[in-house]
Design a protein around this motif. Structure first.
Motif, PDB file in Angstrom:
ATOM      1  N   LYS A   1      -7.581   2.080  -4.332  1.00 52.27           N
ATOM      2  CA  LYS A   1      -7.339   1.507  -3.074  1.00 52.27           C
ATOM      3  C   LYS A   1      -7.671   2.360  -1.827  1.00 52.27           C
ATOM      4  O   LYS A   1      -7.322   2.218  -0.692  1.00 52.27           O
ATOM      5  CB  LYS A   1      -5.940   1.131  -2.765  1.00 52.27           C
ATOM      6  CG  LYS A   1      -5.303  -0.300  -3.382  1.00 52.27           C
ATOM      7  CD  LYS A   1      -4.066  -0.689  -3.043  1.00 52.27           C
ATOM      8  CE  LYS A   1      -3.741  -1.879  -3.484  1.00 52.27           C
ATOM      9  NZ  LYS A   1      -2.365  -2.084  -4.061  1.00 52.27           N
TER      10      LYS A   1
ATOM     11  N   PHE B   1      -4.126  -5.938   0.009  1.00 46.29           N
ATOM     12  CA  PHE B   1      -3.312  -4.713  -0.395  1.00 46.29           C
ATOM     13  C   PHE B   1      -2.243  -4.666   0.202  1.00 46.29           C
ATOM     14  O   PHE B   1      -1.133  -4.279  -0.391  1.00 46.29           O
ATOM     15  CB  PHE B   1      -4.318  -3.618   0.393  1.00 46.29           C
ATOM     16  CG  PHE B   1      -5.562  -3.298  -0.385  1.00 46.29           C
ATOM     17  CD1 PHE B   1      -5.972  -3.980  -1.498  1.00 46.29           C
ATOM     18  CD2 PHE B   1      -6.372  -2.157  -0.145  1.00 46.29           C
ATOM     19  CE1 PHE B   1      -7.200  -3.436  -2.326  1.00 46.29           C
ATOM     20  CE2 PHE B   1      -7.689  -1.601  -0.623  1.00 46.29           C
ATOM     21  CZ  PHE B   1      -7.805  -2.420  -1.777  1.00 46.29           C
TER      22      PHE B   1
ATOM     23  N   GLU C   1       0.233  -6.706  -1.894  1.00 54.35           N
ATOM     24  CA  GLU C   1       0.568  -6.163  -3.185  1.00 54.35           C
ATOM     25  C   GLU C   1       1.453  -4.964  -2.941  1.00 54.35           C
ATOM     26  O   GLU C   1       2.404  -4.824  -3.765  1.00 54.35           O
ATOM     27  CB  GLU C   1      -0.872  -5.379  -3.699  1.00 54.35           C
ATOM     28  CG  GLU C   1      -1.862  -6.508  -4.235  1.00 54.35           C
ATOM     29  CD  GLU C   1      -3.198  -5.850  -4.516  1.00 54.35           C
ATOM     30  OE1 GLU C   1      -4.040  -6.705  -4.966  1.00 54.35           O
ATOM     31  OE2 GLU C   1      -3.714  -4.577  -4.306  1.00 54.35           O
ATOM     32  N   GLU C   2       1.290  -4.120  -1.869  1.00 59.36           N
ATOM     33  CA  GLU C   2       2.393  -3.107  -1.825  1.00 59.36           C
ATOM     34  C   GLU C   2       3.591  -3.558  -1.486  1.00 59.36           C
ATOM     35  O   GLU C   2       4.727  -2.730  -2.003  1.00 59.36           O
ATOM     36  CB  GLU C   2       1.804  -2.197  -0.577  1.00 59.36           C
ATOM     37  CG  GLU C   2       0.595  -1.340  -0.947  1.00 59.36           C
ATOM     38  CD  GLU C   2       0.692  -0.544  -1.856  1.00 59.36           C
ATOM     39  OE1 GLU C   2       1.478   0.308  -2.019  1.00 59.36           O
ATOM     40  OE2 GLU C   2      -0.390  -0.272  -3.022  1.00 59.36           O
ATOM     41  N   ARG C   3       3.673  -4.585  -0.723  1.00 62.27           N
ATOM     42  CA  ARG C   3       5.037  -5.018  -0.214  1.00 62.27           C
ATOM     43  C   ARG C   3       5.767  -5.648  -1.630  1.00 62.27           C
ATOM     44  O   ARG C   3       7.089  -5.597  -1.690  1.00 62.27           O
ATOM     45  CB  ARG C   3       4.994  -6.089   0.796  1.00 62.27           C
ATOM     46  CG  ARG C   3       4.634  -5.479   2.024  1.00 62.27           C
ATOM     47  CD  ARG C   3       4.314  -6.327   3.305  1.00 62.27           C
ATOM     48  NE  ARG C   3       3.983  -5.486   4.430  1.00 62.27           N
ATOM     49  CZ  ARG C   3       3.830  -5.782   5.747  1.00 62.27           C
ATOM     50  NH1 ARG C   3       4.382  -6.913   6.208  1.00 62.27           N
ATOM     51  NH2 ARG C   3       3.235  -4.940   6.567  1.00 62.27           N
TER      52      ARG C   3
ATOM     53  N   THR D   1       6.921  -2.922  -3.691  1.00 60.16           N
ATOM     54  CA  THR D   1       8.383  -2.352  -3.234  1.00 60.16           C
ATOM     55  C   THR D   1       9.349  -3.209  -3.378  1.00 60.16           C
ATOM     56  O   THR D   1      10.522  -2.967  -3.951  1.00 60.16           O
ATOM     57  CB  THR D   1       8.059  -2.187  -1.654  1.00 60.16           C
ATOM     58  OG1 THR D   1       7.141  -1.112  -1.524  1.00 60.16           O
ATOM     59  CG2 THR D   1       9.249  -1.496  -1.119  1.00 60.16           C
TER      60      THR D   1
ATOM     61  N   THR E   1       5.241   0.257  -8.717  1.00 58.24           N
ATOM     62  CA  THR E   1       4.161   1.006  -7.858  1.00 58.24           C
ATOM     63  C   THR E   1       3.043   0.405  -7.781  1.00 58.24           C
ATOM     64  O   THR E   1       2.140   0.820  -6.689  1.00 58.24           O
ATOM     65  CB  THR E   1       4.293   2.590  -8.526  1.00 58.24           C
ATOM     66  OG1 THR E   1       3.754   2.316  -9.634  1.00 58.24           O
ATOM     67  CG2 THR E   1       5.271   3.021  -8.354  1.00 58.24           C
ATOM     68  N   HIS E   2       2.681  -0.461  -8.426  1.00 60.82           N
ATOM     69  CA  HIS E   2       1.195  -1.080  -8.617  1.00 60.82           C
ATOM     70  C   HIS E   2       1.444  -2.587  -8.667  1.00 60.82           C
ATOM     71  O   HIS E   2       2.054  -3.110  -9.883  1.00 60.82           O
ATOM     72  CB  HIS E   2       0.337  -0.680  -9.646  1.00 60.82           C
ATOM     73  CG  HIS E   2       0.313   0.886  -9.791  1.00 60.82           C
ATOM     74  ND1 HIS E   2      -0.447   1.680  -8.778  1.00 60.82           N
ATOM     75  CD2 HIS E   2       0.919   1.729 -10.580  1.00 60.82           C
ATOM     76  CE1 HIS E   2      -0.224   2.819  -9.235  1.00 60.82           C
ATOM     77  NE2 HIS E   2       0.511   3.113 -10.264  1.00 60.82           N
TER      78      HIS E   2
ATOM     79  N   THR F   1       3.325  -6.634 -11.794  1.00 57.38           N
ATOM     80  CA  THR F   1       3.689  -5.359 -11.258  1.00 57.38           C
ATOM     81  C   THR F   1       3.955  -4.199 -12.208  1.00 57.38           C
ATOM     82  O   THR F   1       4.833  -4.523 -13.242  1.00 57.38           O
ATOM     83  CB  THR F   1       4.867  -5.571 -10.326  1.00 57.38           C
ATOM     84  OG1 THR F   1       4.524  -6.329  -9.067  1.00 57.38           O
ATOM     85  CG2 THR F   1       5.195  -4.054  -9.685  1.00 57.38           C
TER      86      THR F   1
END
Ligand SMILES: Cc1ncc(COP(=O)(O)O)c(C=O)c1O
Length: 396
Positions: free
Chosen positions: A51, A65, A68-70, A73, A78-79, A226
């Motif tokens: 990323k 992105f 994906e990050e939210r 979380t 983590t991915h 995830t």
């Protein structure tokens, strides 16, 4: 080149750049297939797997992105990878991790189309599958052999809502060296942390139909996969890239827009679901209410040891003395509950299921009806159920 460029060129290559630093409650939306590189060195240096930068719309934009990050979380991972539907999330996991000659084990109460994928495509590709009883971890352990490469989990089971001992099932997978993947759509990252079930146990992969709670509107189809493991993520990402499973930016925007209210919606639908599930326990037409948060529902103790929240989703089994046509008349008489698949949107939904088709061999007899709570007032929903019961069954 002429000094003054033609209007058509100017409209494409316009020199104006808005000032940087714009901030607003909702993030901006970036739409692109093509990503422009400043020079050849940058084009050659950028790696679609990381990323650190952008290479092509399919491999990510600032908008994907962000989501994906939210989602990572939300789920305690983590991915995250985004795919066009929840079913595509299941497909991605199967395709990335299974080869010809391997075997996958799937709970017998899993989401039906995922089972059908195993019966059809996976079988055609030489990948074996067996369905297991998620209420019996010891029997599952005995089924695992050298060809078993993936264990699917679902909590609770689709439609019949049995909550398994997730930790015990994950421990079986870990002890046997088999990867575990959970369909985490029901828990949605809120009811429990799939990657941290206690005692150092957690699933390897979470597949999530973002179509349901994260979208919340009944108008978006999307899924996610995830992990907490970078190497595993790269395996999944390779297949994701080669399959070309992109998601539309308008849909990503819709999910980003809905995420801030996710916890509130989940809690509201949970409260309404429990209120109505308990109401159903008082109704003489049904022999069982299937809701993991209700004592007496299959797997209630496992739910209670892991969760305090539940999705606004439950099923009732009408007593077998009632004709299926009478149950269907009840469903048809509902006015606020709409007849349709999916859940977690604003509109309450209902679907009747034939237990002999979806769970052949189960102990339940009679017709099952599943309810998904929307965001309507719960007293209005209860009145709707009561009027439809009177219409189909008379006074009681
Ligand atoms: C438990 C579960 N997993 C996955 C899916 C698939 O999601 P989608 O409709 O986005 O393909 C569904 C859809 O109903 C579901 O109920």
């Amino acid at each position: 080149m002429p000094e003054e460029k033609a209007l058509s060129t100017q409209l494409i290559h316009h020199p104006y750049q808005p000032p940087a630093g714009f901030m607003a409650p909702q993030p901006g939306v970036y739409k692109a297939s093509t990503v422009i590189f400043p020079n050849v060195a940058a084009l050659q240096a950028r790696d679609w797997k990381e990323k650190a930068g952008y290479t092509y719309g399919l491999h990510g934009t600032p908008t994907t992105f962000l989501l994906e990050e939210r989602i990572a979380t939300l789920e305690g991972g983590t991915h995250t990878l985004l795919v066009p539907s929840g079913l595509a999330a299941i497909t991605l996991v199967d395709m990335a991790l299974l080869n010809s000659g391997d075997e996958v084990l799937i709970p017998d109460n899993a989401y039906g189309p995922g089972k059908e994928l195993a019966r059809q495509e996976l079988s055609h590709w030489g990948i074996a599958h067996r369905f297991y009883d998620p209420a019996n971890p010891a029997a599952l352990a005995a089924m695992i052999g050298p060809a078993t490469k993936l264990l699917w989990l679902e909590a609770p089971g689709s439609v019949t809502m049995e909550f398994p001992d997730l930790s015990a099932l994950v421990r079986v997978a870990r002890d046997k060296g088999v990867l575990s993947a959970l369909d985490n759509t029901w828990g949605s990252g809120l009811a429990f942390n799939a990657f941290d079930l206690g005692e150092g146990l957690g699933v390897d992969i979470s597949a999530h139909a973002l179509t349901k709670f994260p979208s919340g509107g009944g108008d978006v189809l999307m899924g996610s996969v995830t992990t907490r493991d970078h190497a595993l993520h790269l395996r999944l990402k390779g297949t994701h890239m080669r399959m070309g499973w992109g998601v539309g930016m308008n849909d990503v925007e819709a999910v980003l827009h809905a995420l801030p209210s996710l916890a509130l919606r989940y809690a509201a639908q949970d409260a309404a679901g429990r209120t109505l599930a308990m109401w159903w326990q008082q109704q003489p037409q049904v022999s069982q209410v299937l809701h993991p948060a209700l004592p007496g529902s299959p797997g209630h103790a496992h739910w209670a040891s892991l969760c305090s929240q539940a999705a606004g989703l439950f099923s009732v089994v009408f007593d077998e003395r009632h004709e299926r046509s009478q149950v269907h008349a009840f469903v048809d008489a509902l006015q606020l509950f709409k007849l349709g698949y999916s859940w977690a949107g604003p509109v309450s939904l209902v679907v009747p299921y034939d237990l002999s088709v979806i769970r052949p061999g189960s102990a339940w007899r009679g017709t099952l009806v599943r309810f998904s709570l929307g965001l309507e007032d719960v007293a209005d929903l209860r009145a709707d159920l009561a009027q439809a019961l009177r219409a189909a069954f008379g006074a009681g």
